[in-house]
Scaffold this motif. Structure first.
Motif, PDB file in Angstrom:
ATOM      1  N   LEU A  81       0.765  -1.203  -0.054  1.00  0.00           N
ATOM      2  CA  LEU A  81      -0.051   0.188  -0.173  1.00  0.00           C
ATOM      3  C   LEU A  81       0.850   1.209  -0.034  1.00  0.00           C
ATOM      4  N   LEU A  82       1.960   1.219   0.762  1.00  0.00           N
ATOM      5  CA  LEU A  82       2.639   2.458   0.904  1.00  0.00           C
ATOM      6  C   LEU A  82       3.643   2.630  -0.491  1.00  0.00           C
ATOM      7  N   VAL A  83       4.041   1.715  -1.182  1.00  0.00           N
ATOM      8  CA  VAL A  83       5.025   1.954  -2.210  1.00  0.00           C
ATOM      9  C   VAL A  83       4.291   1.867  -3.688  1.00  0.00           C
ATOM     10  N   THR A  84       3.130   1.558  -3.876  1.00  0.00           N
ATOM     11  CA  THR A  84       2.466   1.668  -5.225  1.00  0.00           C
ATOM     12  C   THR A  84       2.519   2.925  -5.584  1.00  0.00           C
ATOM     13  N   GLY A 106       0.412   3.668  -8.285  1.00  0.00           N
ATOM     14  CA  GLY A 106      -0.969   3.755  -8.750  1.00  0.00           C
ATOM     15  C   GLY A 106      -2.097   3.864  -7.891  1.00  0.00           C
ATOM     16  N   THR A 107      -3.277   3.849  -8.479  1.00  0.00           N
ATOM     17  CA  THR A 107      -4.531   3.966  -7.434  1.00  0.00           C
ATOM     18  C   THR A 107      -4.350   2.825  -6.571  1.00  0.00           C
ATOM     19  N   ASN A 115     -12.468   7.757 -16.640  1.00  0.00           N
ATOM     20  CA  ASN A 115     -12.148   8.870 -17.603  1.00  0.00           C
ATOM     21  C   ASN A 115     -10.784   8.652 -18.646  1.00  0.00           C
ATOM     22  N   ARG A 116     -10.398   7.616 -18.233  1.00  0.00           N
ATOM     23  CA  ARG A 116      -9.301   7.303 -18.898  1.00  0.00           C
ATOM     24  C   ARG A 116      -7.946   8.565 -19.094  1.00  0.00           C
ATOM     25  N   VAL A 117      -7.916   9.061 -18.099  1.00  0.00           N
ATOM     26  CA  VAL A 117      -7.158  10.083 -17.588  1.00  0.00           C
ATOM     27  C   VAL A 117      -5.599   9.731 -17.356  1.00  0.00           C
ATOM     28  N   GLU A 118      -4.705  10.222 -18.294  1.00  0.00           N
ATOM     29  CA  GLU A 118      -3.158   9.460 -18.239  1.00  0.00           C
ATOM     30  C   GLU A 118      -2.768  10.533 -16.999  1.00  0.00           C
ATOM     31  N   THR A 119      -2.016   9.811 -16.145  1.00  0.00           N
ATOM     32  CA  THR A 119      -1.342  10.427 -14.948  1.00  0.00           C
ATOM     33  C   THR A 119       0.158   9.877 -14.490  1.00  0.00           C
ATOM     34  N   PHE A 120       0.777  10.613 -13.885  1.00  0.00           N
ATOM     35  CA  PHE A 120       2.139  10.371 -13.137  1.00  0.00           C
ATOM     36  C   PHE A 120       1.827  10.516 -11.845  1.00  0.00           C
ATOM     37  N   VAL A 141       1.710  13.192  -5.037  1.00  0.00           N
ATOM     38  CA  VAL A 141       1.231  14.338  -5.996  1.00  0.00           C
ATOM     39  C   VAL A 141       0.903  13.484  -7.462  1.00  0.00           C
ATOM     40  N   ILE A 142      -0.402  13.576  -7.694  1.00  0.00           N
ATOM     41  CA  ILE A 142      -0.718  13.310  -9.235  1.00  0.00           C
ATOM     42  C   ILE A 142      -0.679  14.315 -10.125  1.00  0.00           C
TER      43      ILE A 142
END
Length: 173
Positions: A25-28, A30-31, A122-127, A149-150
């Motif tokens: 949970l801490l290192v992922t 992604g969502t 909504n298929r939004v590309e994020t980092f 931060v996303i």
């Protein structure tokens, strides 16, 4: 001729003493909602949602990396089991509203969907960039908590704090 790529060493938090679920949970990057749903064995929904649309003060603007006075949404919620009602996580987000696609902004303002689910649907590309050694609002020293931060289109869109409660780590019956 050999070319060497220089990279800045990333500071890694040491979670070696934590159990596997807590470490994941801490290192992922992604969502976390789908992973947490698998861990706890039920669909998660938002509970006790509060949100305020306002202008970023100096501290909020600095933390989110946006100009002071920018439109933001301050959103706090619990992630709870849809069937059990058990609370598994507390979350707080600062959201740079001007950065978001209209459909995501509308979804945040008009629904109680978790942020990660809205972005995915909504298929939004994020980092996502996890912030090491940051103080979270939920300051229990032994808690599983993270702050990140996303980014959307190379601009910071969300500053999120997540605090995972002990219920995430207790084997389900």
């Amino acid at each position: 001729m050999t070319h060497r790529i220089r990279t800045r060493p990333q500071r890694r938090q040491d979670f070696a003493g934590a159990d596997l679920v807590k470490r994941l949970l801490l290192v992922t990057d992604g969502t976390v909602t789908p992973m947490l749903e698998q861990i706890v064995g039920e669909r998660l929904v938002t509970d006790r949602l509060t949100q305020t649309k306002t202008s970023a003060d100096e501290e909020e603007a600095r933390r989110l990396g946006i100009p002071t006075g920018s439109a933001i949404l301050v959103r706090s919620t619990d992630l709870a089991g849809r069937d059990s009602g058990r609370v598994f996580a507390h979350t707080k987000a600062l959201v740079a509203l001007d950065v978001l696609p209209a459909r995501v902004r509308d979804g945040l303002l008009e629904t109680a969907e978790p942020i990660g689910r809205l972005l995915r649907e909504n298929r939004v590309e994020t980092f996502r960039q996890t912030l090491p050694d940051q103080t979270c609002e939920y300051a229990d020293a032994d808690a599983a908590r993270r702050q990140y931060v996303i980014y959307l289109n190379n601009s910071p869109g969300f500053l999120i704090e997540e605090h995972f409660l002990e219920a995430c780590f207790v084997p389900r019956s």
